[in-house]
Write a protein that holds these residues in place. Structure first.
Motif, short mmCIF file in Angstrom:
data_model
loop_
_atom_site.label_atom_id
_atom_site.label_comp_id
_atom_site.label_asym_id
_atom_site.label_seq_id
_atom_site.Cartn_x
_atom_site.Cartn_y
_atom_site.Cartn_z
N SER A 71 1.02 -1.29 0.01
CA SER A 71 -0.10 0.09 0.02
C SER A 71 0.88 1.11 0.17
CB SER A 71 -0.94 0.00 1.11
OG SER A 71 -1.76 1.18 1.09
N GLU A 72 0.46 2.38 -0.71
CA GLU A 72 1.34 3.43 -0.86
C GLU A 72 0.27 4.87 -0.85
OE1 GLU A 72 3.21 3.56 -4.47
OE2 GLU A 72 4.25 1.30 -4.03
N ILE A 73 0.93 5.91 -0.20
CA ILE A 73 0.04 7.02 -0.13
C ILE A 73 0.97 8.28 -0.25
CG2 ILE A 73 0.04 7.28 2.23
CD1 ILE A 73 -2.73 8.65 2.07
N TYR A 74 0.66 9.11 -1.11
CA TYR A 74 1.69 10.55 -0.95
C TYR A 74 0.64 11.74 -1.00
CZ TYR A 74 0.52 11.12 -6.18
OH TYR A 74 0.03 11.53 -7.42
N ALA A 87 4.61 3.95 2.67
CA ALA A 87 4.45 2.87 1.94
C ALA A 87 4.63 1.73 3.01
CB ALA A 87 5.39 2.60 0.81
N ALA A 88 4.03 0.54 2.64
CA ALA A 88 4.13 -0.72 3.44
C ALA A 88 3.86 -1.74 2.55
CB ALA A 88 2.93 -0.60 4.71
N GLU A 129 -10.83 6.03 5.28
CA GLU A 129 -10.30 6.27 6.74
C GLU A 129 -8.69 6.00 6.48
OE1 GLU A 129 -12.94 5.23 10.14
OE2 GLU A 129 -13.59 4.07 8.72
N LEU A 130 -7.90 7.04 7.16
CA LEU A 130 -6.34 7.01 7.13
C LEU A 130 -6.01 7.29 8.64
CD1 LEU A 130 -6.21 9.38 4.03
CD2 LEU A 130 -5.98 6.97 3.98
N ASP A 131 -5.18 6.28 9.16
CA ASP A 131 -4.39 6.26 10.17
C ASP A 131 -2.96 5.66 10.30
OD1 ASP A 131 -3.68 6.63 13.01
OD2 ASP A 131 -4.85 4.98 13.59
N ILE A 132 -1.90 6.61 9.70
CA ILE A 132 -0.72 6.64 9.35
C ILE A 132 0.35 7.55 10.47
CG2 ILE A 132 1.05 6.38 7.49
CD1 ILE A 132 -1.29 6.30 5.55
N ALA A 133 1.40 6.51 11.01
CA ALA A 133 1.94 7.14 12.04
C ALA A 133 3.04 8.08 11.22
CB ALA A 133 2.74 6.13 12.99
N ALA A 134 3.76 8.89 11.89
CA ALA A 134 4.90 9.89 11.37
C ALA A 134 6.23 8.68 11.32
CB ALA A 134 5.40 10.80 12.27
#
Length: 336
Positions: A71-74, A87-88, A129-134
């Motif tokens: 999975s990726e997000i930018y 990314a993960a 819904e997004l929950d992505i840590a720094a």
């Protein structure tokens, strides 16, 4: 034709442009036993969104190649000209990507990284819904977005044969509301202005695969969403392409699209047009997201450009001018 309840019924697959997404879309239902297990290794599935906002460019994806999932997000801050990326990876088959997508949810969850996309035909509202840590390289991303299916474009739903494979895709653009937080920045989405474009694929792609693809959309002064989705890849004669014009309340088939970058410069504009002239636009990149891996048997050379489009769409009911409309354009070359 009416929309079939299942993409595959009684072992026979529906082909062509469909009026809407089947309730169940699983191309593996053509197969059984050992053949099904082998074919599952060729299945490439993903659900992604391009988020359209005047101040930020953003895309997210959950994908499963069945030997590896990721999975990726930018999020790109246009004012500061800063790109934030997360990314993960996970084992193949671990994401939730249900064949009954529009009455279910897809998820990707790892420590410090969670994306959930929930879909409901009954309520005509979808949620992200997004929950992505720094991380040391990028700020945290959190948020909840709501998509209005009642005001969406007509759907693009295509089932087609490919050389040494097959493709199923479902796409639509939705007015979006809610808040996305990227570090200390708060991004408010206005459904009278902002959009989310869904891209779902469930395709048995050939080992060597490549494509060029782009999309954009905008709300008109009168309210309906207009835009386009367009692709160029190796095709079989007579098979429908995953290209369309979104005109008010219609999804108009499009084909024979040519992508022409002005030069080899990564920031050069692209001219994109169909041979019949029904789409004729120029894409001006503002930034670039790139993924490049070479693992011997498996390799990916991919980039997505984000920027804005200008030009004209020539729909059945007249021309639609496009000016400074946010969108993306990408190139994929892979051994999968």
């Amino acid at each position: 034709m009416s929309t079939p309840q299942r993409l595959v019924q009684d072992g026979v697959r529906h082909w062509g442009r469909l009026p809407d997404r089947p309730a169940v879309a699983n191309p593996l239902d053509v197969y059984a036993g050992f053949t099904r297990r082998v074919k599952s290794l060729r299945l490439k599935e993903w659900v992604g969104f391009t988020l359209l906002h005047p101040d930020w460019y953003s895309s997210l994806i959950i994908q499963d190649a069945h030997y590896l999932a990721s999975s990726e997000i930018y999020a790109y801050d246009r004012t500061r000209r800063v790109l934030h990326q997360h990314a993960a990876n996970a084992s193949g088959g671990s994401p939730t990507l249900p064949a009954e997508l529009l009455e279910s949810a897809c998820r990707f969850e790892r420590d410090g990284y969670r994306i959930t996309c929930s879909f409901s035909r009954a309520s005509a509202r979808h949620r992200i819904e997004l929950d992505i840590a720094a991380t040391p390289k990028a700020p945290a991303i959190h948020g909840q977005l709501s998509l209005d299916a009642m005001a969406a474009t007509a759907p693009l739903s295509v089932s087609s044969r490919l050389p040494r494979g097959s493709m199923y895709t479902h796409k639509a653009a939705f007015p979006v509301s809610g808040v996305l937080r990227v570090g200390d920045a708060e991004i408010a989405f206005d459904p009278a202005r902002d959009l989310a474009i869904l891209d779902e694929h469930r395709s048995l792609l050939p080992y060597r695969t490549d494509w060029l693809w782009g999309t954009f959309a905008a709300l008109t002064d009168a309210g309906p969403v207009v835009g386009a989705n367009f692709a160029a890849r190796p095709e079989l004669p007579g098979e429908p392409e995953e290209s369309c014009l979104w005109t008010p309340n219609r999804c108009e088939p499009l084909g024979d699209v040519v992508f022409e970058p002005a030069s080899a410069d990564p920031s050069a504009p692209w001219h994109i047009a169909s041979q019949d002239g029904r789409i004729d636009v120029v894409f001006e990149p503002e930034g670039r997201k790139q993924v490049k891996h070479n693992l011997g048997l498996f390799a990916v050379d991919y980039f997505q450009l984000f920027g804005h489009y200008r030009g004209v769409l020539r729909g059945a009911e007249g021309d639609i001018g496009i000016e400074d409309v946010h969108g993306v354009c990408e190139s994929m070359k892979a051994r999968l």
